[in-house]
Scaffold this active site. Structure first.
Site, PDB file in Angstrom:
ATOM      1  N   HIS A   1      -7.678   3.197   3.067  1.00  0.00           N
ATOM      2  CA  HIS A   1      -7.604   4.042   4.257  1.00  0.00           C
ATOM      3  C   HIS A   1      -8.993   4.288   4.852  1.00  0.00           C
ATOM      4  CE1 HIS A   1      -3.574   4.945   2.765  1.00  0.00           C
ATOM      5  NE2 HIS A   1      -3.328   5.651   3.841  1.00  0.00           N
TER       6      HIS A   1
ATOM      7  N   ASP B   1       0.854  -1.185   0.000  1.00  0.00           N
ATOM      8  CA  ASP B   1       0.000   0.000   0.000  1.00  0.00           C
ATOM      9  C   ASP B   1       0.888   1.233   0.000  1.00  0.00           C
ATOM     10  OD1 ASP B   1      -2.621   1.336   0.205  1.00  0.00           O
ATOM     11  OD2 ASP B   1      -1.897   1.981   2.162  1.00  0.00           O
ATOM     12  N   SER B   2       0.280   2.364  -0.321  1.00  0.00           N
ATOM     13  CA  SER B   2       1.039   3.608  -0.323  1.00  0.00           C
ATOM     14  C   SER B   2       1.390   4.056   1.088  1.00  0.00           C
ATOM     15  CB  SER B   2       0.239   4.709  -1.026  1.00  0.00           C
ATOM     16  OG  SER B   2      -0.978   4.947  -0.342  1.00  0.00           O
TER      17      SER B   2
ATOM     18  N   CYS C   1      -4.102  -1.033  -2.507  1.00  0.00           N
ATOM     19  CA  CYS C   1      -4.174   0.408  -2.767  1.00  0.00           C
ATOM     20  C   CYS C   1      -4.994   0.591  -4.031  1.00  0.00           C
ATOM     21  CB  CYS C   1      -2.771   0.991  -2.938  1.00  0.00           C
ATOM     22  SG  CYS C   1      -2.731   2.734  -3.417  1.00  0.00           S
TER      23      CYS C   1
ATOM     24  N   THR D   1      -5.602   3.340  -5.769  1.00  0.00           N
ATOM     25  CA  THR D   1      -4.945   4.180  -6.759  1.00  0.00           C
ATOM     26  C   THR D   1      -3.923   3.378  -7.550  1.00  0.00           C
ATOM     27  OG1 THR D   1      -5.220   6.093  -5.285  1.00  0.00           O
ATOM     28  CG2 THR D   1      -3.683   6.333  -7.104  1.00  0.00           C
TER      29      THR D   1
ATOM     30  N   GLU E   1      -3.739   9.244   7.806  1.00  0.00           N
ATOM     31  CA  GLU E   1      -2.283   9.259   7.949  1.00  0.00           C
ATOM     32  C   GLU E   1      -1.843  10.105   9.149  1.00  0.00           C
ATOM     33  OE1 GLU E   1       0.081   7.632   6.312  1.00  0.00           O
ATOM     34  OE2 GLU E   1      -1.189   6.625   4.831  1.00  0.00           O
TER      35      GLU E   1
ATOM     36  N   CYS F   1     -10.990   3.144  -1.167  1.00  0.00           N
ATOM     37  CA  CYS F   1      -9.624   3.410  -0.682  1.00  0.00           C
ATOM     38  C   CYS F   1      -9.460   2.624   0.606  1.00  0.00           C
ATOM     39  CB  CYS F   1      -9.419   4.910  -0.430  1.00  0.00           C
ATOM     40  SG  CYS F   1      -7.812   5.325   0.295  1.00  0.00           S
TER      41      CYS F   1
END
Length: 282
Positions: free
Chosen positions: A185, A10-11, A73, A75, A151, A183
């Site tokens: 997150h 993941d980012s 992720c 994206t 984040e 997403c």
């Protein structure tokens, strides 16, 4: 090979939701997680950069001997899924398809909302996949600040609720009955999102649906860990501070993540003229 770890990418920290869901379904499976915290967030970045960053991290996971890749992720999945499946010999699981399939089976009215990063929504991948069936009307909304909140470890403040109300207002006005969290997150903000959308809207979270897909593929490919396998969970990050990653992981997930090691990704040569992934409409 069966006792090799599942590689999850993941980012940042959002993919930890996917790692947790996989562990819940497959407690004997080892996990090697990499969060590209040095270059997070991916959402606002050009698709060519996301593609390059993602392949660098996936190369690192494959070099460490994983038996499966999980692109946790949205994206990154939108930017380079086809490239990953062509590039690697191990099976590749992503987060978009499983969530789409669940949304299609869940909606009663055919009015489906999708929220995600600017990169994911701008790619049109969810709109394309959900819109294959003419009975579905898709309403998409980018929610860039959601990743920033997660984040920063902020998931339940009055500001989160206010921003969620603003972002989600068009979807409420569209009278969607199903909302896809596009997403990884966003499950950390599911309380605020569900509160704003109301009890009549079904929330589809990509983390749990992806874990089910991982289970199915491991079974079908005969890659399940052996009955005597002892699961190990290793977490890596590309940022400069292991303490920052651990502090945030502990705040979001409790003490599930005990330590993290910092790594560097290699640089791979992808010419600027190289083909970018087309929209996946399967």
């Amino acid at each position: 090979m069966n006792d090799a770890p599942i590689g999850i990418f993941d980012s940042g920290v959002g993919g930890l939701t996917v790692a947790r869901a996989i562990s819940a379904l497959l407690p004997r499976e080892s996990i090697l997680y990499v969060g590209d915290t040095a270059r997070s967030p991916y959402g606002p970045k050009p698709i060519a950069d996301v593609r390059r960053y993602s392949l660098e991290v996936l190369d690192t996971l494959v070099d460490q001997g994983v038996k499966m890749l999980v692109i946790a992720c949205n994206t990154a999945s939108a930017a380079m899924l086809r490239d990953a499946r062509e590039r690697y010999d191990v099976p590749v699981v992503e987060v978009i398809g499983p969530a789409v399939r669940t949304a299609i089976s869940t909606t009663r009215s055919g009015r489906v909302g999708v929220i995600g990063t600017q990169g994911t929504i701008g790619s049109g991948v969810y709109q394309d996949m959900l819109g294959i069936d003419a009975r579905h009307t898709v309403f998409a909304q980018a929610c860039p600040r959601f990743v920033e909140f997660v984040e920063d470890g902020v998931t339940d403040s009055p500001e989160v609720l206010a921003v969620a109300a603003d972002y989600l207002a068009p979807l409420r006005e569209a009278d969607v009955d199903t909302l896809v969290l596009g997403c990884t997150h966003y499950p950390f903000l599911e309380g605020a999102i569900s509160y704003v959308m109301g009890p009549d809207v079904s929330i589809v979270s990509s983390d749990t649906e992806t874990a089910k897909d991982v289970f199915r593929q491991l079974v079908s490919l005969d890659l399940l860990a052996g009955p005597d396998a002892e699961a190990s969970h290793v977490y890596e990050a590309t940022g400069t501070s292991a303490e920052d990653f651990l502090r945030l992981a502990h705040r979001l997930m409790g003490r599930e993540v005990r330590d993290v090691r910092l790594v560097q990704t290699g640089t791979i040569d992808i010419p600027a003229s190289a083909r970018l992934p087309e929209r996946n409409t399967r």
